[in-house]
Write an enzyme that holds these catalytic residues in place. Structure first.
Site, PDB file in Angstrom:
ATOM      1  N   SER A 128      40.480  45.519  35.434  1.00 16.81           N
ATOM      2  CA  SER A 128      41.055  44.183  35.566  1.00 16.81           C
ATOM      3  C   SER A 128      41.631  43.985  36.952  1.00 16.81           C
ATOM      4  O   SER A 128      42.121  44.937  37.572  1.00 16.81           O
ATOM      5  CB  SER A 128      42.164  44.059  34.518  1.00 16.81           C
ATOM      6  OG  SER A 128      43.000  42.970  34.823  1.00 16.81           O
ATOM      7  N   TYR A 153      50.304  46.724  30.203  1.00 15.11           N
ATOM      8  CA  TYR A 153      48.851  46.496  30.159  1.00 15.11           C
ATOM      9  C   TYR A 153      48.216  46.859  31.504  1.00 15.11           C
ATOM     10  O   TYR A 153      47.219  47.585  31.566  1.00 15.11           O
ATOM     11  CB  TYR A 153      48.582  45.019  29.816  1.00 15.11           C
ATOM     12  CG  TYR A 153      47.155  44.591  30.080  1.00 15.11           C
ATOM     13  CD1 TYR A 153      46.141  44.925  29.203  1.00 15.11           C
ATOM     14  CD2 TYR A 153      46.828  43.854  31.226  1.00 15.11           C
ATOM     15  CE1 TYR A 153      44.840  44.541  29.455  1.00 15.11           C
ATOM     16  CE2 TYR A 153      45.529  43.473  31.487  1.00 15.11           C
ATOM     17  CZ  TYR A 153      44.538  43.821  30.601  1.00 15.11           C
ATOM     18  OH  TYR A 153      43.247  43.449  30.867  1.00 15.11           O
ATOM     19  N   LYS A 157      45.361  49.890  32.746  1.00 18.26           N
ATOM     20  CA  LYS A 157      44.099  49.696  33.481  1.00 18.26           C
ATOM     21  C   LYS A 157      44.088  50.573  34.736  1.00 18.26           C
ATOM     22  O   LYS A 157      43.060  51.167  35.073  1.00 18.26           O
ATOM     23  CB  LYS A 157      43.897  48.218  33.828  1.00 18.26           C
ATOM     24  CG  LYS A 157      43.633  47.344  32.606  1.00 18.26           C
ATOM     25  CD  LYS A 157      42.356  47.762  31.880  1.00 18.26           C
ATOM     26  CE  LYS A 157      42.159  47.048  30.560  1.00 18.26           C
ATOM     27  NZ  LYS A 157      41.009  47.516  29.771  1.00 18.26           N
TER      28      LYS A 157
END
Ligand code: UFG
Length: 345
Positions: A128, A153, A157
């Site tokens: 991402s 989050y 990643k």
């Protein structure tokens, strides 16, 4: 020649389902794993309606090691894995970080172990743009340094890429990590699209639900940023274009073209678009008026981020084909179709 077999984890989700369709159209055989935690089974039927064939489906949670081993004992001869299965709500990840480390990292480690045991070499990883944090320079290129992640989050990643890079260095796997910018839009059939559970956090599904009258009023999170119109700038990409980048990545992995076992690509359009520009495009191309107001900044939002995509253009031989018009019209077509099926609103 036999069709190559791709395992798509999270294959009934927003990006996973669109990628499944593009893989089937490109002549691949697809097997899906999905735990249905943020997706619905009717998407499998809709994939069949679009492609004329139904992928084999297994409902399982990737952090269940035993179940995953049983799956790999049953499904032999997998040529590549595309790993989408993960939790993705940035806000929730700050409230429940352990859920994110478990779902996004423990499951990745289980998958990599199973791949090693079953001698499956190729993996495409869903990364991402969030790995860049709030970057110093724009557009970001693949070796723009990571800034501290703004959410749990984002950490998963960054760590996911690091895990894959280290494992790839042992030559057990070949990996392509794709850093997605802001995927929006829906399949041209309007049979697939984004299906957020509860009030959407992301801009486009909020816009479509507000237009459909499911949400009261769209709030623009801040108009006092140092950007051309004061609202945040992002690199929105049509999900079908994004899906096709995965097909190209599978081709490249299967043809043994990956350099030094690990490659990473930005996947966006290269264009920075503001929140107000999204609203204006939605109104113009769908001939609809949106009720919106300007609110406070949302904590953790980077003022602007967009990609340099020249590496993906050159090395993957991929480029975007769909523009802002297709993004906002396809998202609206899908919303109109699911208007009566929205759950948990
Ligand atoms: N926004 C609004 N109102 C809303 C929702 C969003 O003004 O109701 C604004 C946000 O402040 C932001 C822009 O619209 O400026 C885009 O927000 P999204 O939540 O749609 O997307 P983000 O850029 O915050 O996050 C997305 C994905 C993440 C991914 C990240 C990478 O949701 O998974 O891009 O940059 F990590």
């Amino acid at each position: 020649m036999d069709k190559k077999k791709i395992l798509v984890t999270g294959g009934l989700g927003f990006i996973g389902s669109h990628t499944t369709v593009e893989l089937i159209k490109a002549g691949y055989n697809v097997v899906i794993i999905d735990d249905l935690s943020n997706s619905q089974l009717f998407i499998l039927d809709n994939i069949e309606k679009i492609c004329g064939s139904k992928p084999t489906f297994y409902q399982l949670d990737m952090s269940d090691k035993e179940k995953l081993s049983e799956f790999f004992a049953k499904e032999k001869s997998i040529d590549a894995v595309i790993h989408f299965a993960a939790s993705k709500a940035v806000g929730e990840s700050m409230q429940k970080p352990l859920k994110y480390f478990r779902n996004n990292l423990y499951s990745l480690i289980n998958l990599l172990k199973s791949m090693e045991v079953n001698k499956i070499k190729n993996i495409v990883f869903s990364s991402s743009a969030t790995v860049y944090g709030d970057p110093d320079e724009l557009p970001v290129i693949e070796n723009t340094p990571f800034k501290p992640a703004l959410s749990a989050y984002g950490s998963t990643k960054q760590m996911g890429e690091e895990i894959l890079q280290k494992v790839a260095a042992t030559k057990v796997i070949d990996c392509i990590a794709l850093r997605y910018f802001n995927p929006v839009g829906a399949d041209s059939s309007a049979l697939l699209g984004e299906l957020p559970i509860g009030p959407p956090n992301n801009l486009m599904p909020f816009v479509t639900q507000a237009a459909a009258g499911i949400r009261e009023q769209l709030v623009v999170f801040g108009n006092d940023y140092n950007t051309p119109d004061g609202t945040c700038v992002r690199d929105y990409i049509h999900v079908t274009d994004l899906a096709k980048a995965h097909v190209r990545s599978c081709d490249r992995l299967i043809n043994n073209e990956v350099q030094n076992n690990y490659e990473v690509f930005n996947i966006g359009t290269g264009n920075g678009i503001s929140v107000l520009q999204i609203i204006q495009a939605f109104e113009k191309y769908n001939n609809i008026k949106l009720d919106y107001t300007i609110g406070k900044r949302r904590p953790g939002d980077a003022p602007a981020i967009y990609a340099d995509v020249s590496l993906a253009n050159k090395v993957l031989g991929w480029k975007t084909e769909l523009g802002l018009k297709e993004m906002v019209t396809s998202a609206w077509e899908w919303q109109k179709k699911v208007i009566h099926n929205i759950l948990n609103t």
